[in-house]
Write a protein that holds these residues in place. Structure first.
Motif, PDB file in Angstrom:
ATOM      1  N   THR A 136       0.771  -1.204  -0.236  1.00 45.59           N
ATOM      2  CA  THR A 136      -0.223  -0.156  -0.088  1.00 45.59           C
ATOM      3  C   THR A 136       0.741   1.308   0.087  1.00 45.59           C
ATOM      4  N   THR A 137       1.758   1.288   0.988  1.00 41.61           N
ATOM      5  CA  THR A 137       2.776   2.711   1.024  1.00 41.61           C
ATOM      6  C   THR A 137       3.431   2.967  -0.308  1.00 41.61           C
ATOM      7  N   ALA A 138       3.939   1.954  -1.048  1.00 41.95           N
ATOM      8  CA  ALA A 138       4.566   1.917  -2.209  1.00 41.95           C
ATOM      9  C   ALA A 138       3.811   2.228  -3.117  1.00 41.95           C
ATOM     10  N   ALA A 139       2.582   1.698  -3.371  1.00 42.14           N
ATOM     11  CA  ALA A 139       1.509   2.134  -4.541  1.00 42.14           C
ATOM     12  C   ALA A 139       1.062   3.592  -4.335  1.00 42.14           C
ATOM     13  N   TYR A 140       0.857   3.803  -2.960  1.00 41.38           N
ATOM     14  CA  TYR A 140       0.431   5.402  -2.592  1.00 41.38           C
ATOM     15  C   TYR A 140       1.770   6.415  -3.111  1.00 41.38           C
ATOM     16  N   VAL A 141       2.734   5.933  -2.740  1.00 40.93           N
ATOM     17  CA  VAL A 141       3.863   7.003  -3.046  1.00 40.93           C
ATOM     18  C   VAL A 141       3.850   7.102  -4.748  1.00 40.93           C
ATOM     19  N   ILE A 142       4.126   5.983  -5.362  1.00 44.49           N
ATOM     20  CA  ILE A 142       4.166   6.211  -6.969  1.00 44.49           C
ATOM     21  C   ILE A 142       2.970   6.842  -7.277  1.00 44.49           C
ATOM     22  N   CYS A 143       1.773   6.428  -7.036  1.00 44.70           N
ATOM     23  CA  CYS A 143       0.348   6.923  -7.641  1.00 44.70           C
ATOM     24  C   CYS A 143       0.547   8.614  -7.297  1.00 44.70           C
ATOM     25  N   VAL A 144       0.674   8.754  -6.270  1.00 47.37           N
ATOM     26  CA  VAL A 144       0.530  10.285  -5.873  1.00 47.37           C
ATOM     27  C   VAL A 144       1.659  11.203  -6.637  1.00 47.37           C
ATOM     28  N   SER A 145       2.696  10.457  -6.960  1.00 49.20           N
ATOM     29  CA  SER A 145       3.893  11.243  -7.373  1.00 49.20           C
ATOM     30  C   SER A 145       3.329  11.699  -8.773  1.00 49.20           C
ATOM     31  N   VAL A 146       2.545  10.792  -9.441  1.00 49.22           N
ATOM     32  CA  VAL A 146       2.192  11.231 -10.957  1.00 49.22           C
ATOM     33  C   VAL A 146       0.647  11.800 -11.114  1.00 49.22           C
ATOM     34  N   ALA A 147      -0.113  11.313  -9.981  1.00 49.41           N
ATOM     35  CA  ALA A 147      -1.434  11.863 -10.064  1.00 49.41           C
ATOM     36  C   ALA A 147      -1.779  13.041  -9.307  1.00 49.41           C
ATOM     37  N   GLY A 148      -1.026  13.290  -7.983  1.00 50.45           N
ATOM     38  CA  GLY A 148      -1.117  13.878  -7.350  1.00 50.45           C
ATOM     39  C   GLY A 148      -1.059  15.476  -7.909  1.00 50.45           C
ATOM     40  N   PRO A 149      -0.209  15.882  -8.503  1.00 49.12           N
ATOM     41  CA  PRO A 149      -0.229  17.254  -9.091  1.00 49.12           C
ATOM     42  C   PRO A 149      -1.309  17.524 -10.075  1.00 49.12           C
ATOM     43  N   ALA A 150      -1.837  16.562 -10.686  1.00 51.03           N
ATOM     44  CA  ALA A 150      -3.001  16.821 -11.529  1.00 51.03           C
ATOM     45  C   ALA A 150      -4.338  17.085 -10.718  1.00 51.03           C
ATOM     46  N   LEU A 151      -4.372  16.177  -9.626  1.00 50.15           N
ATOM     47  CA  LEU A 151      -5.517  16.493  -8.867  1.00 50.15           C
ATOM     48  C   LEU A 151      -5.547  17.908  -8.205  1.00 50.15           C
ATOM     49  N   ILE A 152      -4.307  18.249  -7.754  1.00 45.33           N
ATOM     50  CA  ILE A 152      -4.169  19.457  -7.073  1.00 45.33           C
ATOM     51  C   ILE A 152      -4.646  20.531  -8.149  1.00 45.33           C
ATOM     52  N   GLU A 153      -4.110  20.241  -9.322  1.00 45.81           N
ATOM     53  CA  GLU A 153      -4.179  21.483 -10.367  1.00 45.81           C
ATOM     54  C   GLU A 153      -5.627  21.579 -10.765  1.00 45.81           C
ATOM     55  N   LEU A 154      -6.405  20.568 -10.373  1.00 47.79           N
ATOM     56  CA  LEU A 154      -7.910  20.521 -10.841  1.00 47.79           C
ATOM     57  C   LEU A 154      -8.632  20.947  -9.693  1.00 47.79           C
ATOM     58  N   GLY A 155      -7.997  21.565  -8.622  1.00 49.96           N
ATOM     59  CA  GLY A 155      -8.783  22.150  -7.409  1.00 49.96           C
ATOM     60  C   GLY A 155      -8.710  21.439  -6.050  1.00 49.96           C
ATOM     61  N   LEU A 156      -8.201  20.313  -6.182  1.00 48.64           N
ATOM     62  CA  LEU A 156      -8.070  19.652  -4.685  1.00 48.64           C
ATOM     63  C   LEU A 156      -7.046  20.090  -3.859  1.00 48.64           C
ATOM     64  N   ASP A 157      -7.155  20.395  -2.679  1.00 47.89           N
ATOM     65  CA  ASP A 157      -6.239  20.664  -1.297  1.00 47.89           C
ATOM     66  C   ASP A 157      -5.328  19.489  -1.561  1.00 47.89           C
ATOM     67  N   PRO A 158      -3.993  19.628  -1.200  1.00 43.45           N
ATOM     68  CA  PRO A 158      -2.975  18.745  -1.236  1.00 43.45           C
ATOM     69  C   PRO A 158      -3.392  17.543  -0.410  1.00 43.45           C
ATOM     70  N   LEU A 159      -3.791  17.824   0.742  1.00 42.71           N
ATOM     71  CA  LEU A 159      -4.027  16.687   1.836  1.00 42.71           C
ATOM     72  C   LEU A 159      -5.285  15.876   1.439  1.00 42.71           C
ATOM     73  N   GLN A 160      -6.237  16.533   0.789  1.00 43.99           N
ATOM     74  CA  GLN A 160      -7.429  15.697   0.123  1.00 43.99           C
ATOM     75  C   GLN A 160      -6.711  14.809  -0.902  1.00 43.99           C
ATOM     76  N   ALA A 161      -5.964  15.306  -1.831  1.00 40.70           N
ATOM     77  CA  ALA A 161      -5.457  14.357  -2.917  1.00 40.70           C
ATOM     78  C   ALA A 161      -4.730  13.310  -2.276  1.00 40.70           C
ATOM     79  N   HIS A 162      -3.887  13.436  -1.310  1.00 40.10           N
ATOM     80  CA  HIS A 162      -3.017  12.592  -0.847  1.00 40.10           C
ATOM     81  C   HIS A 162      -3.721  11.532  -0.042  1.00 40.10           C
ATOM     82  N   LEU A 163      -4.974  11.820   0.838  1.00 39.96           N
ATOM     83  CA  LEU A 163      -5.537  10.744   1.519  1.00 39.96           C
ATOM     84  C   LEU A 163      -6.510  10.090   0.418  1.00 39.96           C
ATOM     85  N   PHE A 164      -7.217  10.725  -0.770  1.00 43.35           N
ATOM     86  CA  PHE A 164      -7.857  10.121  -1.750  1.00 43.35           C
ATOM     87  C   PHE A 164      -6.897   8.852  -2.394  1.00 43.35           C
ATOM     88  N   VAL A 165      -5.756   9.176  -2.616  1.00 46.59           N
ATOM     89  CA  VAL A 165      -4.787   8.420  -3.169  1.00 46.59           C
ATOM     90  C   VAL A 165      -4.518   7.118  -2.332  1.00 46.59           C
TER      91      VAL A 165
END
Length: 588
Positions: free
Chosen positions: A451-480
């Motif tokens: 889980t931790t590794a999947a989270y790190v990799i996914c949030v590294s590539v998808a996190g910036p996109a979700l944040i750019e679309l208006g999510l708070d960074p913590l929202q994006a990270h908890l979602f992933v």
């Protein structure tokens, strides 16, 4: 583990514990000293301890010697290497860097299998030859000396911030968990759960839910949770006549919740601290309401199953006495109280507070549930702490070191930005399609990667996109992070389900189907965090957070009851629809 080698592993585990504790109290230690030593201590556990054949043991010893030399060379030359700014000088340094990367890949492979090392290997190949890929997914090319150097002698790869989290925070909490698990804390969890829920309808299942929530808060591993609490709760449920598929599903779902239950969250909370820049306490507080909602949905699901089957409570003679509950609960309440006081009252860092709680837990290892002092028993318990802590710190360290290679390559080549752009274009610049694409990616990657590794990799590539679309960074990270956990109960690869099904000798597909219905909160709560942003804002705006929590609780209750209860199909569909409207309409 042979009798001859056992003392070696006990001593190595004790050295690992002493080193990580020393780092907390010693002040500043250069990163190119502490992080390579962290890897060096993990090498024997990851390469030799897990060896199953003589050939694996011999190759493990050889790789450990090479790895120790490489880590020692980094430590001995850390000052000079800082002046090279991530650029290798000469073939000797290139050979050391290559060896370190290959050894990290092998450490992760032996610890958790092929998938994560395979992803990291593909990332390295892309860094080396991605310049020959046509189109936007190629890169300009990287000199080998610079690429390998950034990953191995600078703080942008193996010794990056993720490894720093593993060294300074994760290791301490893993040791803390090992100390509690070695003593009476586990029995204390079971006794509290038995006293709180044992007499209720479906009480044996609810004991599993409460005990797994408590145990999972320190174990952080769904598989470990199933194996430990399940050894007690599964026989109890089947003995009382619970259907095997239901008993296994309850344990798998309850144990999976341990990774979203503060404080440990499967090491994810500490990685989140580094990636978001938010204080640990803020992340822990933000995660509390969603975790409670998850376990609420499981609880409601058990009540719904109780309408289908006769699910008796735990017999009175099997429930703990009040005296046993009070005494054994102190074995985890005392360390937990010190931990929380240290973070909230004393103003200490999480790792320093954990050290204080750890020392209190270690003192309690001398006593049992009758408050009898026993040095011989304490010796055996400290031996278990050394073995379990050394092994678990090494396993998590291997995972994070390997994931650090992927993160390093994403930064070096700009691939992360390109994938983010692809995600934005694929979703048409709309948030919810991007969320669904991210959830699918998390599910696929989480099937084979922890889980931790999947989270790190996914949030590294998808996190910036979700944040750019208006999510708070913590929202994006908890979602992933939540969706990276889906694979614990979702076929085709569902580790917690496999273990629980094996323990009761039931078809795993039947268990998985029941678990998905019972664990519906795992699919819905992350989406609810997006639709109701106040849900994770308990620390700043508790009134609105609790209001959002109540709103989502009503919706989850309706959905869970609608999916499981033996009512008419029309009624069940109506309940699910009403629940969905309650959660997603007019978010708070």
């Amino acid at each position: 583990m042979s009798a001859i080698s056992r003392p070696f592993w006990i001593i190595l585990g004790a050295v690992s514990i002493a080193f990580h504790l020393w780092l907390i109290f010693s002040g500043l230690v250069p990163n190119l000293v502490s992080r390579p030593i962290h890897m060096a201590l993990a090498l024997p556990w990851a390469l030799i301890f897990v060896a199953k054949t003589p050939a694996q043991k011999i190759s493990g010893i050889a790789l450990t010697i090479v790895g120790l030399f490489g880590c020692g060379w980094i430590v001995a030359n850390h000052s000079a290497l800082g002046d090279q700014y991530g650029f290798l000088m000469g073939n000797g340094q290139i050979a050391i860097a290559t060896a370190l990367l290959l050894i990290v890949l092998e450490m992760a492979r032996r610890a958790i299998g092929w998938p994560l090392p395979l992803v990291a290997s593909i990332a390295l190949l892309y860094a080396l030859w991605g310049e020959y890929i046509p189109g936007e997914f190629g890169h300009a090319g990287l000199p080998v000396e610079s690429m390998l150097g950034t990953l191995t002698i600078a703080e942008g790869g193996l010794w990056g911030s993720l490894t720093g989290v593993s060294v300074s925070i994760v290791a301490i909490f893993v040791i803390f968990g090992a100390v509690l698990n070695a003593g009476e804390a586990g029995q204390g969890f079971m006794n509290v759960a038995g006293a709180a829920a044992g007499r209720l309808k479906g009480g044996a299942a609810k004991v599993s839910v409460v005990s797994s929530a408590l145990f999972g808060s320190i174990s952080g591993s769904a598989s470990a949770n199933v194996a430990s609490t399940g050894a007690i709760t599964l026989p109890a449920m089947t003995r009382l006549g619970y259907p095997k598929r239901l008993a296994a599903a309850v344990e798998a779902v309850a144990s999976s919740g341990g990774q979203i239950m503060p404080p440990l969250m499967g090491a994810g909370a500490f990685v989140m601290v580094e990636l978001t820049g938010r204080p640990y306490v803020e992340i822990m507080v933000a995660a509390i309401l969603p975790a409670i909602l998850y376990f609420l949905a499981v609880w409601v699901g058990i009540n719904a199953f109780a309408q289908r089957f006769d699910l008796p409570g735990v017999p009175e003679n099997d429930r703990p006495t009040m005296r046993a509950v009070i005494i054994t609960s102190c074995f985890f309440l005392v360390p937990f109280t010190i931990l929380l006081w240290g973070m909230f009252g004393g103003g200490y860092t999480p790792q320093y507070a954990a050290c204080l709680a750890l020392l209190a837990g270690a003192a309690l290892l001398f006593f049992d549930g009758t408050l009898t002092f026993d040095l011989v028993r304490a010796k055996d318990r400290f031996t278990d702490v050394c073995l379990n802590a050394g092994r678990q710190v090494a396993m998590i360290g291997s995972i994070i070191l390997c994931a650090s290679i992927v993160i390093g390559v994403l930064g070096l080549t700009g691939l992360g930005v390109k994938i983010t752009s692809l995600l934005l274009s694929g979703s048409g610049g709309m948030l919810w399609p991007a969320l669904l694409l991210t959830a699918l990616a998390c599910l696929i990657l989480g099937m084979e990667v922890p889980t931790t590794a999947a989270y790190v990799i996914c949030v590294s590539v998808a996190g910036p996109a979700l944040i750019e679309l208006g999510l708070d960074p913590l929202q994006a990270h908890l979602f992933v992070f939540w969706f990276a956990l889906l694979s614990t109960i979702t076929p085709p690869v569902c580790g917690a389900v496999f273990i629980a099904a094996g323990m009761v000798e039931e078809n795993w597909l039947k268990v998985a189907g029941t678990a998905m219905a019972l664990g519906v909160g795992l699919y819905i709560v992350p989406l609810a965090m997006i639709a109701n942003a106040s849900l994770i804002d308990l620390g700043n705006d508790p009134v609105w957070a609790i209001a959002a929590g109540l709103k989502v609780a009503v919706g989850l209750t309706a959905i869970s009851f609608g999916l499981i209860s033996p009512r008419a199909v029309v009624t069940r569909v109506a309940l699910v629809c009403v629940g969905a409207v309650a959660i997603f309409a007019a978010g708070i």
